[in-house]
Scaffold this motif. Sequence first.
Motif, PDB file in Angstrom:
ATOM      1  N   GLN A 270      -6.471  35.251  60.849  1.00  0.00           N
ATOM      2  CA  GLN A 270      -7.232  35.251  59.590  1.00  0.00           C
ATOM      3  C   GLN A 270      -6.593  36.190  58.564  1.00  0.00           C
ATOM      4  N   THR A 271      -6.269  37.401  59.001  1.00  0.00           N
ATOM      5  CA  THR A 271      -5.677  38.402  58.109  1.00  0.00           C
ATOM      6  C   THR A 271      -4.318  37.928  57.602  1.00  0.00           C
ATOM      7  N   TRP A 272      -3.546  37.332  58.510  1.00  0.00           N
ATOM      8  CA  TRP A 272      -2.210  36.833  58.130  1.00  0.00           C
ATOM      9  C   TRP A 272      -2.337  35.759  57.050  1.00  0.00           C
ATOM     10  N   ILE A 273      -3.280  34.839  57.258  1.00  0.00           N
ATOM     11  CA  ILE A 273      -3.466  33.746  56.291  1.00  0.00           C
ATOM     12  C   ILE A 273      -3.887  34.312  54.933  1.00  0.00           C
ATOM     13  N   GLU A 274      -4.855  35.255  54.955  1.00  0.00           N
ATOM     14  CA  GLU A 274      -5.327  35.829  53.682  1.00  0.00           C
ATOM     15  C   GLU A 274      -4.189  36.527  52.945  1.00  0.00           C
ATOM     16  N   ARG A 275      -3.367  37.247  53.698  1.00  0.00           N
ATOM     17  CA  ARG A 275      -2.299  38.012  53.061  1.00  0.00           C
ATOM     18  C   ARG A 275      -1.219  37.094  52.480  1.00  0.00           C
ATOM     19  N   HIS A 276      -1.062  35.901  53.057  1.00  0.00           N
ATOM     20  CA  HIS A 276       0.033  35.023  52.612  1.00  0.00           C
ATOM     21  C   HIS A 276      -0.418  33.858  51.753  1.00  0.00           C
ATOM     22  N   THR A 277      -1.695  33.859  51.343  1.00  0.00           N
ATOM     23  CA  THR A 277      -2.131  32.776  50.450  1.00  0.00           C
ATOM     24  C   THR A 277      -2.569  33.320  49.099  1.00  0.00           C
ATOM     25  N   ARG A 278      -2.327  34.602  48.861  1.00  0.00           N
ATOM     26  CA  ARG A 278      -2.713  35.167  47.558  1.00  0.00           C
ATOM     27  C   ARG A 278      -1.872  34.585  46.438  1.00  0.00           C
TER      28      ARG A 278
END
Length: 278
Positions: A270-278
């Motif tokens: 989840q954290t990885w996705i949030e960090r890479h979809t900004r």
Amino acid sequence: MPARFIRVYPPAQPTSSIAYWFPFRNDRVLVRETEQGVAPIQGHKEIQQLIPISYGHESSRMFIGTLDNIPCMTYESSIETLPEGIRELTLREAYGQVDDVVFGIIVYAYQLLYWQRTSNFCPVCGHAPEGEEGTWGKRCPNCGHVAYPHVTPAILALVHDDDGNMLLTHKRGWGKRYSCVAGFTEPGESLEECVQREVLEELGVEVTDVTYVGSQPWPFPHQLMVGFTARYMSGDIHIQEQELDDAHWFSVKSPPEMPPSLSLAHTMIQTWIERHTR
Ligand SMILES: [Zn+2]
């Protein structure tokens, strides 16, 4: 201020007669029903008459710490019919129904009860060990062997490439969910070496830049999950078929179904996705 749990060790004794009680029955914690949901059982020692300690397991009763200065007690019960207003929860059910601090106490109590149940005999000579003061350890009076509650480190690795894509794995029985590489640390190995070995064994690829992201006690029965990201370096994917039935790359824009929310793997992805979809 958030609630604070402070651990204590034998031979500490509770200084107040009111306590939080965390009785367990068959690996399930007993809690009190409230209007909002559930809460720890709170009361005097008469709780032990209402919810009796398992016969022959009096030594399972432990004073394990204080929650905002109120003693926390745990023990094994074999009560057949639960009193009105008392419910039992598996650890997975308890997650999300009690706050994180209380969930941590439940996990701790569960692991200490497991330790008490599985350490009644010295593994070297078979004598009954004695408690070692100031710890939950046990020392054998016959041969001197000392043992402590088990904590088994295991890694979780989120393998990624330079563009933020994630290499995730699938096991039989997981439905549509994909997750991180996971594996137990071997003797003589660092956590970083464990990440590189597990990824190579399970996926056939080499990784570098192994970076710590977080950890989580995983009481099934006594793992400590340690999460890392690891950057793909080289190799074609060859899955280890005894372990996995699929692995492939996912873009953060079209991720697969996630692991259960209780797990560190869920938080990491989840954290990885949030960090890479900004
Ligand atoms: Zn011994």
